[in-house]
Design an enzyme around this catalytic site. Structure first.
Site, mmCIF file in Angstrom:
data_model
loop_
_atom_site.group_PDB
_atom_site.id
_atom_site.type_symbol
_atom_site.label_atom_id
_atom_site.label_comp_id
_atom_site.label_asym_id
_atom_site.label_seq_id
_atom_site.Cartn_x
_atom_site.Cartn_y
_atom_site.Cartn_z
ATOM 1 N N LYS A 225 -31.460 9.425 3.089
ATOM 2 C CA LYS A 225 -30.381 9.958 2.030
ATOM 3 C C LYS A 225 -30.086 11.482 2.038
ATOM 4 O O LYS A 225 -31.099 12.451 2.470
ATOM 5 C CB LYS A 225 -30.825 9.323 0.460
ATOM 6 C CG LYS A 225 -30.687 8.043 0.641
ATOM 7 C CD LYS A 225 -30.637 7.476 -1.053
ATOM 8 C CE LYS A 225 -30.245 5.877 -0.643
ATOM 9 N NZ LYS A 225 -30.622 4.955 -1.828
ATOM 10 N N ARG A 259 -37.926 0.744 0.077
ATOM 11 C CA ARG A 259 -36.717 0.332 0.918
ATOM 12 C C ARG A 259 -36.330 1.354 1.841
ATOM 13 O O ARG A 259 -35.911 2.341 1.786
ATOM 14 C CB ARG A 259 -35.694 0.101 -0.122
ATOM 15 C CG ARG A 259 -34.374 -0.497 0.384
ATOM 16 C CD ARG A 259 -33.096 -0.547 -0.266
ATOM 17 N NE ARG A 259 -31.852 -1.143 0.013
ATOM 18 C CZ ARG A 259 -31.033 -0.370 0.702
ATOM 19 N NH1 ARG A 259 -31.331 0.860 0.914
ATOM 20 N NH2 ARG A 259 -30.106 -1.117 1.284
HETATM 21 N N1 HH2 Z 1 -29.761 2.228 -1.771
HETATM 22 C C1 HH2 Z 1 -28.704 1.898 -0.975
HETATM 23 C C2 HH2 Z 1 -28.525 0.685 -1.073
HETATM 24 N N2 HH2 Z 1 -29.022 -0.255 -1.811
HETATM 25 N N3 HH2 Z 1 -30.750 -0.625 -3.284
HETATM 26 C C3 HH2 Z 1 -32.057 -0.341 -4.086
HETATM 27 N N4 HH2 Z 1 -32.730 -1.077 -4.752
HETATM 28 N N5 HH2 Z 1 -32.289 1.132 -4.111
HETATM 29 C C4 HH2 Z 1 -31.639 2.082 -3.340
HETATM 30 O O1 HH2 Z 1 -32.013 3.227 -3.396
HETATM 31 C C5 HH2 Z 1 -30.544 1.687 -2.528
HETATM 32 C C6 HH2 Z 1 -30.185 0.102 -2.667
HETATM 33 C C7 HH2 Z 1 -28.015 2.762 -0.127
HETATM 34 O O2 HH2 Z 1 -28.497 2.941 1.055
HETATM 35 P P1 HH2 Z 1 -27.953 2.221 2.490
HETATM 36 O O3 HH2 Z 1 -28.131 0.660 2.344
HETATM 37 O O4 HH2 Z 1 -28.791 2.947 3.626
HETATM 38 O O5 HH2 Z 1 -26.249 2.573 2.648
HETATM 39 P P2 HH2 Z 1 -24.957 1.656 2.280
HETATM 40 O O6 HH2 Z 1 -25.154 1.598 0.855
HETATM 41 O O7 HH2 Z 1 -24.217 2.853 2.956
HETATM 42 O O8 HH2 Z 1 -25.190 0.353 2.903
#
Ligand code: HH2
Length: 280
Positions: A225, A259
């Site tokens: 992030k 995660r």
């Molecule tokens: N962060 C993201 C998505 N889902 N769920 C939980 N529980 N906690 C988090 O910190 C979290 C999450 C964002 O990251 P990412 O999936 O890599 O990116 P994107 O939302 O652009 O798909």
């Protein structure tokens, strides 16, 4: 503080005796660090199985990007992205978590074998997800987010960020329990990067212990992030060192679930840090 040893999910339990690694699988065209790489179901399933091989306990599958400013997608489109992935993984015995805020998508995913719903809106977008999880015995991650992805970075000021996040998570977990969820089904998450400044994310990580004191297992999602980039000055795909540091710092303060995109390195870092913690 209550020490939780098991997370009750649909069809079984996830042991919390050791750090739990959730491997990220985004079947989206626009996720911030891995968008468009796994939109073909076969490629996505193969990749998820490799994450399990590398040490993931759970695969967290998302069909809608939640990056700041992301455009929302409808339930049909979201499920069309997910449908070819959830059932094949569940059939192979993989514990699948579905990263969605939509009731229709959660219902279909559970029917297809998902064991967990990961709701980044903390049951605000579709409050009925709580009742669905209660009825089906599905594990539920309740994440803190102020506002919604499109606008969440517009105002990232808090008087007391940890106090506000803790109070909010307490209320949302209580809401889930009133809808019929067992305490053992619930996991809470401070929502790193969701409506928070870089300093706010660091303070939340530093104060993970106050979140864990609520008595629910704590999940953190620092992977790649931008608050890591703001310290390291590195682009999203070069933030592994910072991601591991954030995971270990959270583990030492009571987080149990992580995660991450880079499962193998996280598994190793967390297992070693956990072994040191136990040796003390
Ligand atoms: N962060 C993201 C998505 N889902 N769920 C939980 N529980 N906690 C988090 O910190 C979290 C999450 C964002 O990251 P990412 O999936 O890599 O990116 P994107 O939302 O652009 O798909």
């Amino acid at each position: 503080m209550v020490r939780c040893t098991e997370w009750q999910v649909r069809g079984g339990v996830v042991s919390l005796e050791h750090p739990v690694v959730l491997g990220i699988l985004n079947v989206t065209p626009d996720s911030f660090s891995d968008g468009a790489r796994y939109t073909e179901p076969e490629t996505a399933v193969e990749y998820a199985l490799a994450l399990v091989e590398a040490g993931a306990d759970v695969i967290d599958v998302g069909g809608e990007s939640t990056r700041p400013g992301a455009a929302p997608v409808g339930p049909e489109e979201e499920w069309a992205r997910l449908s070819g992935v959830v059932e094949p993984l569940a059939r192979r015995g993989v514990t699948v978590s579905i990263d969605t805020t939509k009731l229709e998508v959660a219902e279909r995913a559970i029917d297809a074998g998902a064991a967990i719903v990961n709701d980044v809106s903390g049951l605000r977008a579709s409050p009925a997800i709580a009742e669905l999880c209660a009825r089906t015995g599905t594990g539920l991650v309740i994440m803190h987010m102020r506002g919604e992805p499109r606008t969440m970075q517009n105002d990232t000021r808090y008087d007391d960020i940890a106090g506000e996040v803790v109070g909010w998570l307490r209320e949302r977990a209580e809401f889930a329990r009133q809808a019929g969820c067992e305490t053992a089904q619930l996991v809470i998450d401070p929502g790193l990067g969701f409506g928070k400044s870089a300093d706010g994310n660091l303070e939340l990580l530093a104060r993970t212990g106050e979140i864990a004191a609520l008595g629910y297992p704590v999940l953190v999602g620092p992977s790649r992030k931008s608050f890591i980039g703001s310290i390291a000055g590195a682009p999203a795909n070069e933030r592994l060192g910072g991601t591991l540091a954030a995971c270990v710092a959270a583990l030492e303060r009571g987080a149990r679930l992580f995660r991450v995109h880079d499962v193998g390195p996280a598994r190793q870092a967390l297992d070693v840090a956990d072994a040191i913690r136990r040796a003390g």
